[in-house]
Write an enzyme that holds these catalytic residues in place. Structure first.
Site, mmCIF file in Angstrom:
data_model
loop_
_atom_site.group_PDB
_atom_site.id
_atom_site.type_symbol
_atom_site.label_atom_id
_atom_site.label_comp_id
_atom_site.label_asym_id
_atom_site.label_seq_id
_atom_site.Cartn_x
_atom_site.Cartn_y
_atom_site.Cartn_z
ATOM 1 N N LYS A 20 -6.398 16.433 -6.660
ATOM 2 C CA LYS A 20 -5.691 16.653 -7.925
ATOM 3 C C LYS A 20 -5.268 18.124 -8.077
ATOM 4 O O LYS A 20 -4.255 18.418 -8.697
ATOM 5 C CB LYS A 20 -6.548 16.193 -9.108
ATOM 6 C CG LYS A 20 -6.774 14.672 -9.130
ATOM 7 C CD LYS A 20 -5.476 13.882 -9.288
ATOM 8 C CE LYS A 20 -5.704 12.372 -9.373
ATOM 9 N NZ LYS A 20 -4.466 11.606 -9.567
ATOM 10 N N TYR A 52 -11.848 14.326 -4.622
ATOM 11 C CA TYR A 52 -10.950 13.936 -5.712
ATOM 12 C C TYR A 52 -10.369 15.189 -6.384
ATOM 13 O O TYR A 52 -9.153 15.276 -6.604
ATOM 14 C CB TYR A 52 -11.711 13.086 -6.727
ATOM 15 C CG TYR A 52 -10.859 12.606 -7.871
ATOM 16 C CD1 TYR A 52 -9.935 11.579 -7.695
ATOM 17 C CD2 TYR A 52 -10.953 13.188 -9.137
ATOM 18 C CE1 TYR A 52 -9.134 11.148 -8.739
ATOM 19 C CE2 TYR A 52 -10.161 12.762 -10.188
ATOM 20 C CZ TYR A 52 -9.260 11.732 -9.984
ATOM 21 O OH TYR A 52 -8.461 11.310 -11.026
ATOM 22 N N ASN A 100 1.571 7.469 -10.124
ATOM 23 C CA ASN A 100 0.332 7.230 -10.882
ATOM 24 C C ASN A 100 -0.805 6.692 -10.020
ATOM 25 O O ASN A 100 -1.971 6.956 -10.313
ATOM 26 C CB ASN A 100 0.635 6.253 -12.033
ATOM 27 C CG ASN A 100 -0.626 5.658 -12.609
ATOM 28 O OD1 ASN A 100 -1.392 6.329 -13.298
ATOM 29 N ND2 ASN A 100 -0.881 4.388 -12.290
ATOM 30 N N ASP A 154 0.860 -1.193 0.000
ATOM 31 C CA ASP A 154 0.000 0.000 0.000
ATOM 32 C C ASP A 154 0.893 1.240 0.000
ATOM 33 O O ASP A 154 1.697 1.424 0.906
ATOM 34 C CB ASP A 154 -0.899 -0.029 1.251
ATOM 35 C CG ASP A 154 -1.966 1.050 1.207
ATOM 36 O OD1 ASP A 154 -1.706 2.150 0.660
ATOM 37 O OD2 ASP A 154 -3.074 0.789 1.713
#
Ligand SMILES: NC(=O)c1ccc[n+]([C@@H]2O[C@H](COP(=O)([O-])OP(=O)(O)OC[C@H]3O[C@@H](n4cnc5c(N)ncnc54)[C@H](OP(=O)(O)O)[C@@H]3O)[C@@H](O)[C@H]2O)c1
Length: 265
Positions: A160, A156, A91, A64
């Site tokens: 980002k 989210y 990624n 993890d």
């Protein structure tokens, strides 16, 4: 500036599926040496076997990425096998759907840990090895939603945006020794939408389609070769980013028009 990918030493996160898997395949084809990671060991083993059969160099360490001990294991592996690192690709990522008003602190913390704190701390850890590398680069996989936020993905989008801001800062701090490349895909057809941390709302049905993981991987490899600073993917993604820069109120209206009517705001 042209970067030769033959023989470069790459640490890639999130390689068990989607964009990470496609990137691993393309980098291996280009002659890169890979250390890949993700939690699902069986998938990483399969990838290693597939690439070994083709004579490619790849190893994996399953774990993890939010676990500091796992990140330390990755560092130890790179130090002992390669003694330097040429490319780090951050990624691995997760998403969640649903209005903020019905969300909980755990969801926000999980998303920020995977999408922001893990890549930042992994980068911190391997920076000394990157400094020893050949034409080193850090590739962060962001999102168009790191330039323009939409409803029902607030955590989210925040993760980002954070990755985007941090990448810009880091790029200037590390230039010219280390390139920092931000790749920002639009919706991509991958497992991403099957493993969302939450699917609270009708938006989840919107996201089964999108660009191919192969196309995103091609952008990653191309950006590395050419030393690009950022790549925003798809014409629609670029149009949204530019519309938002020039006329954010109009971008709000366009996004609202695309929203499912029954979303509970
Ligand atoms: N799909 C899209 O529409 C889209 C659009 C823009 C940006 N992106 C970004 O692209 C990146 C890749 O996403 P994808 O579309 O390829 O999705 P995906 O197929 O779900 O791949 C996500 C990868 O991250 C790994 N991962 C997730 N949580 C992890 C953890 N805690 N520790 C270690 N590895 C973890 C997963 O592996 P394990 O489950 O085996 O751990 C998997 O390999 C993400 O950063 C995502 O935000 C995706």
């Amino acid at each position: 500036m042209h970067r030769d990918l033959q023989g470069i030493r790459v640490l890639l996160t999130g390689a068990s599926s989607g964009i990470g898997l496609a990137t691993a395949l393309q980098l291996a084809d280009a002659g890169a040496r890979l250390l890949v990671t993700a939690r699902r060991e069986a998938l990483l083993r399969e990838l290693r076997e597939r690439l070994h059969c083709q004579g490619r160099q790849i190893d994996y360490l399953a774990g993890d990425i939010t676990d500091p001990a796992h990140r330390s294991r990755l560092l130890d592996w790179v130090e002992s096998h390669w003694s330097a690192l040429d490319v780090l690709i951050n990624n691995a990522g997760v998403g969640a759907l649903g209005p903020f008003v019905r969300s909980d602190p755990q969801r926000l913390q999980r998303i920020m840990r995977v999408n922001f704190f893990a890549p930042v701390e992994l980068t911190r850890l391997v920076l000394p090895l990157l400094k020893q590398g050949t034409r080193p680069a850090i590739v962060n996989v962001g999102s168009v939603l790191g330039y323009r936020a939409v409803p029902n993905k607030s955590e989210y989008c925040a993760s980002k945006f954070a990755l985007h801001g941090w990448s810009e800062s880091l790029r200037l701090e590390l230039a010219p020794e280390i390139d920092v490349i931000l790749i920002s895909p639009s919706t991509t057809a991958s497992e991403f939408f099957e493993v969302l941390l939450a699917t609270d709302g009708p938006d989840s049905r919107l996201s089964r389609h999108g660009m191919s993981t192969r196309a995103v991987a091609t952008a990653v490899v191309g950006a590395l070769r050419r030393g690009r600073r950022e790549v925003i993917l798809t014409a629609g993604g670029k149009a949204l980013v530019w519309l938002n820069r020039l006329c954010p109120a109009l971008a709000d209206r366009v996004i609202r028009l695309g929203m499912p009517p029954q979303v509970d705001r």
